[in-house]
Design a protein around this motif. Structure first.
Motif, PDB file in Angstrom:
ATOM      1  N   ASN A   7     -27.657  43.914 -40.009  1.00  0.00           N
ATOM      2  CA  ASN A   7     -26.491  44.626 -39.172  1.00  0.00           C
ATOM      3  C   ASN A   7     -25.325  45.192 -40.115  1.00  0.00           C
ATOM      4  OD1 ASN A   7     -27.437  43.689 -36.608  1.00  0.00           O
ATOM      5  ND2 ASN A   7     -26.433  41.826 -36.725  1.00  0.00           N
ATOM      6  N   GLY A   8     -25.748  45.058 -41.305  1.00  0.00           N
ATOM      7  CA  GLY A   8     -24.673  45.675 -42.157  1.00  0.00           C
ATOM      8  C   GLY A   8     -23.551  44.616 -42.485  1.00  0.00           C
ATOM      9  N   GLU A   9     -23.384  43.465 -42.236  1.00  0.00           N
ATOM     10  CA  GLU A   9     -22.549  42.395 -42.408  1.00  0.00           C
ATOM     11  C   GLU A   9     -22.903  41.935 -43.841  1.00  0.00           C
ATOM     12  OE1 GLU A   9     -19.873  41.498 -40.630  1.00  0.00           O
ATOM     13  OE2 GLU A   9     -20.475  42.950 -39.046  1.00  0.00           O
ATOM     14  N   ILE A  10     -21.829  41.674 -44.562  1.00  0.00           N
ATOM     15  CA  ILE A  10     -21.830  41.060 -46.039  1.00  0.00           C
ATOM     16  C   ILE A  10     -21.521  39.902 -46.073  1.00  0.00           C
ATOM     17  CG2 ILE A  10     -21.285  41.684 -48.270  1.00  0.00           C
ATOM     18  CD1 ILE A  10     -21.257  44.766 -47.649  1.00  0.00           C
ATOM     19  N   TYR A  11     -21.937  38.843 -46.676  1.00  0.00           N
ATOM     20  CA  TYR A  11     -21.695  37.700 -46.799  1.00  0.00           C
ATOM     21  C   TYR A  11     -21.418  37.342 -48.342  1.00  0.00           C
ATOM     22  CZ  TYR A  11     -23.634  37.798 -42.222  1.00  0.00           C
ATOM     23  OH  TYR A  11     -23.904  38.156 -40.844  1.00  0.00           O
TER      24      TYR A  11
END
Length: 126
Positions: free
Chosen positions: A88-92
């Motif tokens: 989704n393009g989310e970065i953790y």
């Protein structure tokens, strides 16, 4: 027998690894056909990642857990910064301070949880 998710990387200090197929749940990450990253995932000051796994999180507030076998760099103000990007393009983000080799955990939730990029640095990642 473990299942693996395959990543490719330009190994070395402050670098990255990517996967077109993604890091699947209940698998162990392989970088350049190896599950031992000590000589690949490294930062200045001696920080190393030895291995990474992705599983369901035991925490009911999150869906997934990335477990990182790592030791941080030596020095009072030294930190290893890791980031994981999902489809989704989310970065953790995960910061590793301890110079002892231990398992570090990062819980997250996502509608598309496969990790496609893993980055490491001795500077904060955005």
């Amino acid at each position: 027998m473990s299942a693996y998710s395959y990543f490719t990387s330009e190994c070395g200090t402050n670098s990255w690894a990517r996967s077109n197929d993604g890091f699947k749940v209940n698998t162990t990450m392989m970088i350049n056909d190896s599950t031992d990253f000590k000589d690949c995932v490294t930062i200045e000051g001696g920080g190393h990642v030895y291995g990474v796994n992705l599983n369901k999180s035991p925490n009911p507030l999150y869906g997934y857990r990335i477990s990182v076998d790592a030791c941080g760099p030596t020095g009072m103000t030294s930190t290893m910064y890791l980031s994981f990007q999902d489809r989704n393009g989310e970065i953790y983000h995960l910061s590793i301070y301890k110079s002892a080799r231990i398992i570090h955990s990062l819980d997250y939730s996502s509608s598309n949880p496969e990790i496609i990029e893993f980055r490491w640095s001795n500077m904060p990642l955005t």
